[in-house]
Design a protein around this motif. Sequence first.
Motif, PDB file in Angstrom:
ATOM      1  N   ILE A  51     -11.594   8.118 -12.386  1.00 33.07           N
ATOM      2  CA  ILE A  51     -11.494   8.105 -13.850  1.00 33.07           C
ATOM      3  C   ILE A  51     -12.515   9.056 -14.451  1.00 33.07           C
ATOM      4  N   GLY A  52     -13.727   9.062 -13.870  1.00 34.47           N
ATOM      5  CA  GLY A  52     -14.756   9.964 -14.370  1.00 34.47           C
ATOM      6  C   GLY A  52     -14.316  11.404 -14.326  1.00 34.47           C
ATOM      7  N   TYR A  53     -13.680  11.812 -13.222  1.00 34.59           N
ATOM      8  CA  TYR A  53     -13.172  13.182 -13.130  1.00 34.59           C
ATOM      9  C   TYR A  53     -11.993  13.415 -14.073  1.00 34.59           C
ATOM     10  N   ASP A  54     -11.136  12.405 -14.225  1.00 30.77           N
ATOM     11  CA  ASP A  54      -9.911  12.587 -15.012  1.00 30.77           C
ATOM     12  C   ASP A  54     -10.179  12.724 -16.503  1.00 30.77           C
ATOM     13  N   ILE A  55     -11.065  11.888 -17.049  1.00 27.10           N
ATOM     14  CA  ILE A  55     -11.248  11.907 -18.508  1.00 27.10           C
ATOM     15  C   ILE A  55     -12.687  12.201 -18.919  1.00 27.10           C
ATOM     16  N   GLY A  56     -13.508  12.569 -17.961  1.00 27.65           N
ATOM     17  CA  GLY A  56     -14.888  12.921 -18.270  1.00 27.65           C
ATOM     18  C   GLY A  56     -15.291  14.183 -17.542  1.00 27.65           C
ATOM     19  N   VAL A  57     -16.599  14.423 -17.471  1.00 26.68           N
ATOM     20  CA  VAL A  57     -17.127  15.571 -16.738  1.00 26.68           C
ATOM     21  C   VAL A  57     -18.259  15.084 -15.847  1.00 26.68           C
ATOM     22  N   PRO A  58     -18.400  15.666 -14.658  1.00 28.42           N
ATOM     23  CA  PRO A  58     -19.517  15.287 -13.793  1.00 28.42           C
ATOM     24  C   PRO A  58     -20.807  15.944 -14.255  1.00 28.42           C
ATOM     25  N   MET A  59     -21.925  15.553 -13.647  1.00 30.06           N
ATOM     26  CA  MET A  59     -23.204  16.189 -13.960  1.00 30.06           C
ATOM     27  C   MET A  59     -23.064  17.704 -13.857  1.00 30.06           C
ATOM     28  N   GLY A  60     -23.753  18.398 -14.774  1.00 30.36           N
ATOM     29  CA  GLY A  60     -23.659  19.843 -14.845  1.00 30.36           C
ATOM     30  C   GLY A  60     -22.578  20.344 -15.771  1.00 30.36           C
ATOM     31  N   GLY A  61     -21.761  19.430 -16.311  1.00 29.64           N
ATOM     32  CA  GLY A  61     -20.622  19.832 -17.130  1.00 29.64           C
ATOM     33  C   GLY A  61     -20.913  19.870 -18.617  1.00 29.64           C
ATOM     34  N   ASP A  62     -19.933  20.379 -19.360  1.00 30.79           N
ATOM     35  CA  ASP A  62     -19.979  20.426 -20.821  1.00 30.79           C
ATOM     36  C   ASP A  62     -19.099  19.316 -21.360  1.00 30.79           C
ATOM     37  N   LEU A  63     -19.659  18.505 -22.245  1.00 26.89           N
ATOM     38  CA  LEU A  63     -18.998  17.304 -22.720  1.00 26.89           C
ATOM     39  C   LEU A  63     -18.297  17.551 -24.056  1.00 26.89           C
ATOM     40  N   SER A  64     -17.011  17.195 -24.101  1.00 26.59           N
ATOM     41  CA  SER A  64     -16.275  17.151 -25.362  1.00 26.59           C
ATOM     42  C   SER A  64     -16.220  15.697 -25.827  1.00 26.59           C
ATOM     43  N   VAL A  65     -16.339  15.495 -27.118  1.00 26.92           N
ATOM     44  CA  VAL A  65     -16.365  14.145 -27.672  1.00 26.92           C
ATOM     45  C   VAL A  65     -15.196  13.974 -28.626  1.00 26.92           C
ATOM     46  N   THR A  66     -14.380  12.965 -28.369  1.00 30.58           N
ATOM     47  CA  THR A  66     -13.270  12.662 -29.250  1.00 30.58           C
ATOM     48  C   THR A  66     -13.786  12.338 -30.643  1.00 30.58           C
ATOM     49  N   GLU A  67     -13.083  12.807 -31.654  1.00 25.52           N
ATOM     50  CA  GLU A  67     -13.524  12.592 -33.031  1.00 25.52           C
ATOM     51  C   GLU A  67     -13.716  11.094 -33.310  1.00 25.52           C
TER      52      GLU A  67
END
Length: 613
Positions: A454-470
């Motif tokens: 789930i973390g890979y599917d709807i999130g980003v692992p360490m080192g990644g750039d995070l998008s935040v739903t409004e």
Amino acid sequence: MRRTKINLISFFVAASMSSVAPAALFADDIPVYPLNEVFFGNLHVHTSYSFDGYTNGSVTDPVDAYAWARGEAIPGGGGGGDMQIKVPLDWYAVSDHAEYLGVFKKMEDPNSPFSKLPIAEQVTSDDAAVAFAAYSNVLNEMSEGKSDPDLSDPVTATTIWKEVVQTADDAYQPGVFTTFPAFEWTSNPGQRNLHRVVLFQTSQGVPDIPFSALDSDKPEDLWAWMDGLREAGATLLAVPHNGNASNGIMFAEDGNDSFVNPIDATYSETRNRNEPLYEITQIKGSSDTHPQLSPNDEFANFEIWNYTLSADAKPGTEMVGSYARDAFLRGLAMEAEGRGNPFKYGLIGDSDTHNSASTIEEDNYTGKFAFENTPEDRHFGPEGFPEPNKKQAREFGSAGVAGVWAKSNTREAIYEALLNRETFGTSGPRIRLRVFGGSDFDDRLMDQPNWVEIGYDIGVPMGGDLSVTEGAVPKLAIAALKEPHGANLDRIQVIKGFVDADGALTEVIYNVALSDGREVDAEGNATDVGNTVDTTTATYTNSIGAIQLSALWTDPEFDPNQHAFYYVRVLEIPTPRWSTYDAVRLGLEIRDDVPAFIRERAWSSPIWYTPES
């Protein structure tokens, strides 16, 4: 803070590491892990082929270095016995200095013209202090931009470099033990450290000779050289280290490049392209932060090694520009100004051994140099050395280690993970740390056996750039597992940095998971875990702490208009420092000028949030 209700050890292995049953196989039966596996290693390793390794007593070469990482015993030199790691590493890279590569080693050969040079008698002296003085003179001349033409032999450098590359190829066992061709670019202007390890994915496209600080001591010129190789088909990256020894110039406070031009978006993109990682800790101390920079961080004073690279052990005076957390903060400010973020680094731990053996185990420490390869020399300092240099050596820490989440133990997979910054560093223990960021994680995520997927599917692992739903806020899913035969864990912390509405650079430390049933108070503080270290026997017990900790943490003060970063720090319970083990072996009182015990730790690569423009 919340704790999972399942057995996280079996869960961590089955869902997070897939180490028991890989889902697929490469050619030649190389295991492949769809959700990635953690592989531990070092890429910052010197042998007798480095001018300072040889003059400080190393008797080993790259073949020995790879043998040590695989678990074999190798000679320690310096009057000490063999060196052997207790648990082998998964990957390793010898990265000897490009400057005068292999030349000092050649001086011991009476048939070599280098043995006839005036400096050869000093370099090959049986008196360690005499050889150290020769090394110091060479280092000081390099720092002043001087090159000795008698030592700058391109034929020797080319020959040794080809041997280094071939040795790495010969030692590579895909799926079992991974190696990389590498070297160190040793820029040291004004005795201030700007060193980088340059790592190649394979030997394809490797140049005939490395780029050295004698060619240029400016990082921009190194990057231009790397970009040229990349255009010609090579795959490579650089890893800077020891900003703590740069006296403020690794991450320059004035916001200018080496040519005193203001940093702009093009500079930031170039730096990010060429060096995606930063070495957070190694033998020459931690480069996370300093108590002066983080006065509210109760754990900031960890293995601080505050020196420039001068022969007389001159201390550094500039903390700003020398440490990663401060650089992360100022990088956010530059990005908010439209200049890009030049300090968007993932994190690894590493070694900087100059004796082939990374010496990551606290109770199996053999020093940075061969002249430290006995407990007596480490405790008292080698005979004939100036006291300031003995003090420097006592303040060396054990080596760090890099954890890399990759699909297989191969050059291609590990290099890809390094490039993508899905990495973490530890101060030596093989703590297994996993972090994902997202804004759509369900509150019960950590109760799910497939939380990593789930973390890979709807999130980003360490080192990644995070998008935040409004309308949502960032969440971090974190799991940490202790080293199998090591110390228990004390806590997990999230370190957040952001630029507030007034432009102030701000850091906040959150205790998000605690061992032993402890809870944070109203101000977010936690009671100490305790200390079981017996300094008279150099022992501790795991009667406190936890085998594993986890948390799903939600940012309580998120502002979608603020640039921010998040990284995780995991602390162990207190354990004896290497110097305490040595004192007990010698039957002596522990020294009072170094810590008797330490709090080993791991740091994740940051996750970055950038407001939508």
